[in-house]
Design an enzyme around this catalytic site. Sequence first.
Site, PDB file in Angstrom:
ATOM      1  N   SER A 295      39.294  46.861  28.932  1.00  0.00           N
ATOM      2  CA  SER A 295      39.009  47.535  30.196  1.00  0.00           C
ATOM      3  C   SER A 295      39.926  48.738  30.312  1.00  0.00           C
ATOM      4  CB  SER A 295      39.260  46.588  31.384  1.00  0.00           C
ATOM      5  OG  SER A 295      39.206  47.291  32.610  1.00  0.00           O
TER       6      SER A 295
ATOM      7  N   TYR B  37      45.225  41.248  35.677  1.00  0.00           N
ATOM      8  CA  TYR B  37      44.063  41.567  34.846  1.00  0.00           C
ATOM      9  C   TYR B  37      44.344  42.807  33.994  1.00  0.00           C
ATOM     10  CZ  TYR B  37      39.262  43.115  33.790  1.00  0.00           C
ATOM     11  OH  TYR B  37      38.107  43.536  33.166  1.00  0.00           O
ATOM     12  N   SER B  38      44.881  43.844  34.626  1.00  0.00           N
ATOM     13  CA  SER B  38      45.216  45.065  33.888  1.00  0.00           C
ATOM     14  C   SER B  38      46.199  44.771  32.771  1.00  0.00           C
ATOM     15  CB  SER B  38      45.800  46.116  34.840  1.00  0.00           C
ATOM     16  OG  SER B  38      44.864  46.506  35.815  1.00  0.00           O
TER      17      SER B  38
ATOM     18  N   THR C 141      46.581  41.948  31.155  1.00  0.00           N
ATOM     19  CA  THR C 141      45.940  41.219  30.052  1.00  0.00           C
ATOM     20  C   THR C 141      45.076  42.144  29.208  1.00  0.00           C
ATOM     21  OG1 THR C 141      44.016  40.531  31.389  1.00  0.00           O
ATOM     22  CG2 THR C 141      45.920  39.055  31.330  1.00  0.00           C
ATOM     23  N   LYS C 142      44.396  43.068  29.851  1.00  0.00           N
ATOM     24  CA  LYS C 142      43.529  43.970  29.099  1.00  0.00           C
ATOM     25  C   LYS C 142      44.350  44.976  28.286  1.00  0.00           C
ATOM     26  CE  LYS C 142      39.569  42.202  30.212  1.00  0.00           C
ATOM     27  NZ  LYS C 142      38.705  41.551  29.198  1.00  0.00           N
TER      28      LYS C 142
ATOM     29  N   GLY D  12      31.383  34.302  26.356  1.00  0.00           N
ATOM     30  CA  GLY D  12      31.023  34.690  27.720  1.00  0.00           C
ATOM     31  C   GLY D  12      29.667  35.361  27.795  1.00  0.00           C
ATOM     32  N   SER D  13      28.714  34.879  26.969  1.00  0.00           N
ATOM     33  CA  SER D  13      27.429  35.577  26.878  1.00  0.00           C
ATOM     34  C   SER D  13      26.293  34.856  27.590  1.00  0.00           C
ATOM     35  CB  SER D  13      27.072  35.823  25.411  1.00  0.00           C
ATOM     36  OG  SER D  13      27.208  34.657  24.624  1.00  0.00           O
TER      37      SER D  13
END
Length: 248
Positions: free
Chosen positions: A139, A152-153, A155-156, A9-10
Amino acid sequence: MGRVTAVTGSGRGIGHAIAAGLAAAGHDVAVLDIDGDAAAKVASGLVEQHGVRAVGLAVDITDPAGVARAVEEVTAALGPIEVLVNNAGVDVIKPFVDSTEEEWARIVGVNLLGTIRVTRAVLDSMIERRWGRIINIASDAGRVGSSGEVVYSGTKGGVIAFSKALAREVARHGLTVNNVCPGPTDTALLDQLAALSQKLYDSMAKAVPMRRIGTPDDIAPAIVYLASDGAGYVTGQTLSVSGGLTMA
């Protein structure tokens, strides 16, 4: 030659800043992104600006065959991957009750399973050479939760737990595994929040003790440190780079 480092993802945002920071520190960098044109452009810039070797490759980290092919191509071009930064991630900011199965599958597939998949693809080589650095961009949402980012939370939080458990397994082989948790950072993801609620965005900025939203360049130095020889006795850790927003 420097350490051979791959950053997922860069092609833009935090990932781009991480790739640039590592190149400035002397790493040879594989720029991996689902957008192959963006990856190639970043890689070209790293060669020009820092005099390192770099390649830019298109890879979808939800595709096992694509991940395997990318690792083979990086190895052929630069050598075995010694440092892996799992930065690629996606999110859809909305209340959980409004989210869909399709959105859940995409977020889990990229953020958690993608991180696991790319890590597994480089692990055998690192173990064989008895040296490696794996740095996962997690995150603080995975530590304390975040409204509008429920899946999302999750997964992180999974990435953080995965990293800690893996760190225990591979420490005896000379590998370290750590997490970096960016705070609110000026990226396309944060633009989603501003589009959803400018008031919420402004409140978040005010909540940061340093009274500003972070930049990608604020995040990169933490990864450069964890990738270095000087961090050889640091593993299983989770470092927040958030201007003091979260002190966990």
